[in-house]
Design a protein around this motif. Sequence first.
Motif, PDB file in Angstrom:
ATOM      1  N   LEU A  34       0.808  -1.106  -0.083  1.00 38.87           N
ATOM      2  CA  LEU A  34      -0.099   0.167  -0.030  1.00 38.87           C
ATOM      3  C   LEU A  34       0.827   1.257  -0.035  1.00 38.87           C
ATOM      4  O   LEU A  34       0.622   2.240  -0.691  1.00 38.87           O
ATOM      5  CB  LEU A  34      -0.938   0.039   1.151  1.00 38.87           C
ATOM      6  N   ARG A  35       1.807   1.309   0.814  1.00 43.05           N
ATOM      7  CA  ARG A  35       2.755   2.382   0.793  1.00 43.05           C
ATOM      8  C   ARG A  35       3.391   2.768  -0.596  1.00 43.05           C
ATOM      9  O   ARG A  35       3.449   3.913  -0.882  1.00 43.05           O
ATOM     10  CB  ARG A  35       3.933   1.985   1.988  1.00 43.05           C
ATOM     11  N   GLU A  36       3.853   1.799  -1.219  1.00 44.74           N
ATOM     12  CA  GLU A  36       4.468   1.889  -2.348  1.00 44.74           C
ATOM     13  C   GLU A  36       3.268   2.316  -3.379  1.00 44.74           C
ATOM     14  O   GLU A  36       3.534   3.459  -4.250  1.00 44.74           O
ATOM     15  CB  GLU A  36       5.018   0.488  -2.872  1.00 44.74           C
ATOM     16  N   ALA A  37       2.123   1.798  -3.273  1.00 45.11           N
ATOM     17  CA  ALA A  37       1.159   2.224  -4.384  1.00 45.11           C
ATOM     18  C   ALA A  37       0.457   3.708  -4.218  1.00 45.11           C
ATOM     19  O   ALA A  37       0.166   4.307  -5.114  1.00 45.11           O
ATOM     20  CB  ALA A  37       0.023   1.130  -4.182  1.00 45.11           C
ATOM     21  N   LEU A  38       0.627   4.051  -2.955  1.00 46.01           N
ATOM     22  CA  LEU A  38       0.214   5.374  -2.688  1.00 46.01           C
ATOM     23  C   LEU A  38       1.309   6.633  -2.331  1.00 46.01           C
ATOM     24  O   LEU A  38       0.904   7.579  -2.116  1.00 46.01           O
ATOM     25  CB  LEU A  38      -0.651   5.392  -1.527  1.00 46.01           C
ATOM     26  N   MET A  39       2.662   6.120  -2.545  1.00 45.69           N
ATOM     27  CA  MET A  39       3.588   7.222  -2.287  1.00 45.69           C
ATOM     28  C   MET A  39       3.477   8.394  -3.063  1.00 45.69           C
ATOM     29  O   MET A  39       4.180   9.404  -2.692  1.00 45.69           O
ATOM     30  CB  MET A  39       5.011   6.303  -2.355  1.00 45.69           C
ATOM     31  N   ASP A  40       2.935   8.481  -4.280  1.00 42.20           N
ATOM     32  CA  ASP A  40       3.006   9.682  -5.141  1.00 42.20           C
ATOM     33  C   ASP A  40       1.847  10.546  -4.595  1.00 42.20           C
ATOM     34  O   ASP A  40       1.807  11.786  -5.336  1.00 42.20           O
ATOM     35  CB  ASP A  40       2.880   9.456  -6.686  1.00 42.20           C
ATOM     36  N   ILE A  41       1.099  10.468  -3.774  1.00 39.53           N
ATOM     37  CA  ILE A  41      -0.067  10.987  -3.227  1.00 39.53           C
ATOM     38  C   ILE A  41       0.337  11.934  -2.159  1.00 39.53           C
ATOM     39  O   ILE A  41       0.853  11.822  -1.136  1.00 39.53           O
ATOM     40  CB  ILE A  41      -1.421  10.213  -2.816  1.00 39.53           C
ATOM     41  N   PRO A  42       0.378  13.419  -2.467  1.00 43.58           N
ATOM     42  CA  PRO A  42       0.996  14.491  -1.524  1.00 43.58           C
ATOM     43  C   PRO A  42       0.168  14.709  -0.222  1.00 43.58           C
ATOM     44  O   PRO A  42       0.924  15.135   0.637  1.00 43.58           O
ATOM     45  CB  PRO A  42       0.968  15.739  -2.504  1.00 43.58           C
ATOM     46  N   THR A  43      -1.025  14.294  -0.396  1.00 40.94           N
ATOM     47  CA  THR A  43      -1.884  14.583   0.937  1.00 40.94           C
ATOM     48  C   THR A  43      -1.984  13.381   1.810  1.00 40.94           C
ATOM     49  O   THR A  43      -3.076  13.294   2.320  1.00 40.94           O
ATOM     50  CB  THR A  43      -3.085  15.229   0.410  1.00 40.94           C
ATOM     51  N   ILE A  44      -1.292  12.231   1.570  1.00 44.54           N
ATOM     52  CA  ILE A  44      -1.224  10.979   2.217  1.00 44.54           C
ATOM     53  C   ILE A  44      -0.783  11.028   3.749  1.00 44.54           C
ATOM     54  O   ILE A  44       0.324  11.757   3.937  1.00 44.54           O
ATOM     55  CB  ILE A  44      -0.639   9.586   1.498  1.00 44.54           C
ATOM     56  N   LYS A  45      -1.626  10.444   4.522  1.00 43.50           N
ATOM     57  CA  LYS A  45      -1.323  10.495   6.071  1.00 43.50           C
ATOM     58  C   LYS A  45      -1.486   8.763   6.381  1.00 43.50           C
ATOM     59  O   LYS A  45      -2.540   8.340   5.973  1.00 43.50           O
ATOM     60  CB  LYS A  45      -2.030  11.326   6.750  1.00 43.50           C
ATOM     61  N   GLU A  46      -0.491   8.456   7.295  1.00 40.38           N
ATOM     62  CA  GLU A  46      -0.914   7.032   8.117  1.00 40.38           C
ATOM     63  C   GLU A  46      -1.316   7.350   9.429  1.00 40.38           C
ATOM     64  O   GLU A  46      -0.922   8.134  10.063  1.00 40.38           O
ATOM     65  CB  GLU A  46       0.441   6.206   8.011  1.00 40.38           C
ATOM     66  N   LYS A  47      -2.445   6.461   9.932  1.00 44.15           N
ATOM     67  CA  LYS A  47      -2.851   6.760  11.013  1.00 44.15           C
ATOM     68  C   LYS A  47      -3.439   5.317  11.619  1.00 44.15           C
ATOM     69  O   LYS A  47      -4.101   4.373  10.873  1.00 44.15           O
ATOM     70  CB  LYS A  47      -4.130   7.519  10.964  1.00 44.15           C
ATOM     71  N   THR A  48      -2.904   4.941  12.743  1.00 38.59           N
ATOM     72  CA  THR A  48      -3.589   3.496  13.473  1.00 38.59           C
ATOM     73  C   THR A  48      -5.202   3.931  13.652  1.00 38.59           C
ATOM     74  O   THR A  48      -5.377   4.734  14.448  1.00 38.59           O
ATOM     75  CB  THR A  48      -2.992   3.198  14.725  1.00 38.59           C
ATOM     76  N   MET A  49      -5.836   3.048  12.872  1.00 40.26           N
ATOM     77  CA  MET A  49      -7.411   3.074  13.304  1.00 40.26           C
ATOM     78  C   MET A  49      -7.929   1.548  12.781  1.00 40.26           C
ATOM     79  O   MET A  49      -7.376   1.070  11.979  1.00 40.26           O
ATOM     80  CB  MET A  49      -7.751   4.123  12.244  1.00 40.26           C
ATOM     81  N   PHE A  50      -9.175   1.403  13.299  1.00 44.74           N
ATOM     82  CA  PHE A  50      -9.819   0.101  12.903  1.00 44.74           C
ATOM     83  C   PHE A  50      -9.080  -0.950  12.964  1.00 44.74           C
ATOM     84  O   PHE A  50      -9.268  -2.066  12.362  1.00 44.74           O
ATOM     85  CB  PHE A  50     -10.466   0.299  11.406  1.00 44.74           C
ATOM     86  N   LYS A  72      -4.603 -10.613  -5.062  1.00 46.05           N
ATOM     87  CA  LYS A  72      -3.292 -11.269  -5.287  1.00 46.05           C
ATOM     88  C   LYS A  72      -2.600 -10.679  -6.383  1.00 46.05           C
ATOM     89  O   LYS A  72      -1.310 -10.579  -6.366  1.00 46.05           O
ATOM     90  CB  LYS A  72      -3.508 -12.973  -5.583  1.00 46.05           C
ATOM     91  N   ASP A  73      -3.102 -10.468  -7.676  1.00 50.78           N
ATOM     92  CA  ASP A  73      -2.252  -9.985  -8.834  1.00 50.78           C
ATOM     93  C   ASP A  73      -2.312  -8.560  -8.568  1.00 50.78           C
ATOM     94  O   ASP A  73      -3.158  -7.786  -8.064  1.00 50.78           O
ATOM     95  CB  ASP A  73      -2.671 -10.406 -10.193  1.00 50.78           C
ATOM     96  N   ARG A  74      -1.555  -7.708  -9.442  1.00 53.40           N
ATOM     97  CA  ARG A  74      -1.321  -6.313  -9.316  1.00 53.40           C
ATOM     98  C   ARG A  74      -2.700  -5.530  -9.810  1.00 53.40           C
ATOM     99  O   ARG A  74      -2.915  -4.357  -9.235  1.00 53.40           O
ATOM    100  CB  ARG A  74      -0.211  -6.105 -10.165  1.00 53.40           C
ATOM    101  N   ALA A  75      -3.123  -6.079 -10.952  1.00 47.89           N
ATOM    102  CA  ALA A  75      -4.557  -5.403 -11.498  1.00 47.89           C
ATOM    103  C   ALA A  75      -5.542  -5.418 -10.357  1.00 47.89           C
ATOM    104  O   ALA A  75      -6.253  -4.502 -10.307  1.00 47.89           O
ATOM    105  CB  ALA A  75      -4.974  -6.307 -12.675  1.00 47.89           C
ATOM    106  N   ALA A  76      -5.632  -6.676  -9.753  1.00 48.60           N
ATOM    107  CA  ALA A  76      -6.847  -6.627  -8.613  1.00 48.60           C
ATOM    108  C   ALA A  76      -6.535  -5.575  -7.458  1.00 48.60           C
ATOM    109  O   ALA A  76      -7.255  -5.108  -6.997  1.00 48.60           O
ATOM    110  CB  ALA A  76      -6.999  -7.976  -8.169  1.00 48.60           C
ATOM    111  N   PHE A  77      -5.304  -5.646  -7.116  1.00 48.75           N
ATOM    112  CA  PHE A  77      -4.795  -4.720  -6.041  1.00 48.75           C
ATOM    113  C   PHE A  77      -4.746  -3.273  -6.353  1.00 48.75           C
ATOM    114  O   PHE A  77      -5.764  -2.500  -5.613  1.00 48.75           O
ATOM    115  CB  PHE A  77      -3.526  -5.029  -5.797  1.00 48.75           C
ATOM    116  N   ILE A 128      -7.541  -0.127  -4.640  1.00 52.08           N
ATOM    117  CA  ILE A 128      -6.951   1.049  -4.389  1.00 52.08           C
ATOM    118  C   ILE A 128      -7.760   2.033  -5.212  1.00 52.08           C
ATOM    119  O   ILE A 128      -8.110   3.491  -4.758  1.00 52.08           O
ATOM    120  CB  ILE A 128      -5.333   1.201  -4.664  1.00 52.08           C
ATOM    121  N   SER A 129      -7.995   1.877  -6.663  1.00 50.98           N
ATOM    122  CA  SER A 129      -8.600   2.953  -7.535  1.00 50.98           C
ATOM    123  C   SER A 129      -9.904   3.135  -6.867  1.00 50.98           C
ATOM    124  O   SER A 129     -10.433   4.273  -7.011  1.00 50.98           O
ATOM    125  CB  SER A 129      -8.507   2.373  -8.894  1.00 50.98           C
ATOM    126  N   LEU A 130     -11.052   2.063  -6.658  1.00 48.23           N
ATOM    127  CA  LEU A 130     -12.127   2.394  -6.016  1.00 48.23           C
ATOM    128  C   LEU A 130     -12.140   3.265  -4.917  1.00 48.23           C
ATOM    129  O   LEU A 130     -12.973   4.199  -4.593  1.00 48.23           O
ATOM    130  CB  LEU A 130     -12.721   1.114  -5.652  1.00 48.23           C
TER     131      LEU A 130
END
Length: 110
Positions: A11-27, A87-92, A96-98
């Motif tokens: 997830l970190r790799e897939a989202l790393m280009d989003i400038p407004t991303i933050k990580e938080k412990t939740m749920f 499992k595969d990149r397209a499904a992952f 993320i896209s949704l």
Amino acid sequence: MKVNEKLLNRLREALMDIPTIKEKTMFGGICFLVNDKMCICARDNRLMCRIGPAVYEECLEIPGCEPMVHGKRLVKGYVFVYEEAFKDRAAFDHWISLSLKHNEALSRQQ
């Protein structure tokens, strides 16, 4: 809290280009907030995706996707997605896209 480090790093790799991303412990996992809104989380061996009501029912038909229940309450618009469904990149990338698409729609509503 048990978080799948491999999944978290995907997830970190897939989202790393989003400038407004933050990580938080939740749920019970590590959630990624985009524009200060919960978007997608890494948990034990599954994702928790905030996909919104528009595609919710359709997504529940996908093997490996189930409704999110928090406590004893069904939370519509959120789903748990197990490894078999990403499992595969397209499904992952699909999940993320949704999640990002719904997040964008929420941001426009402000």
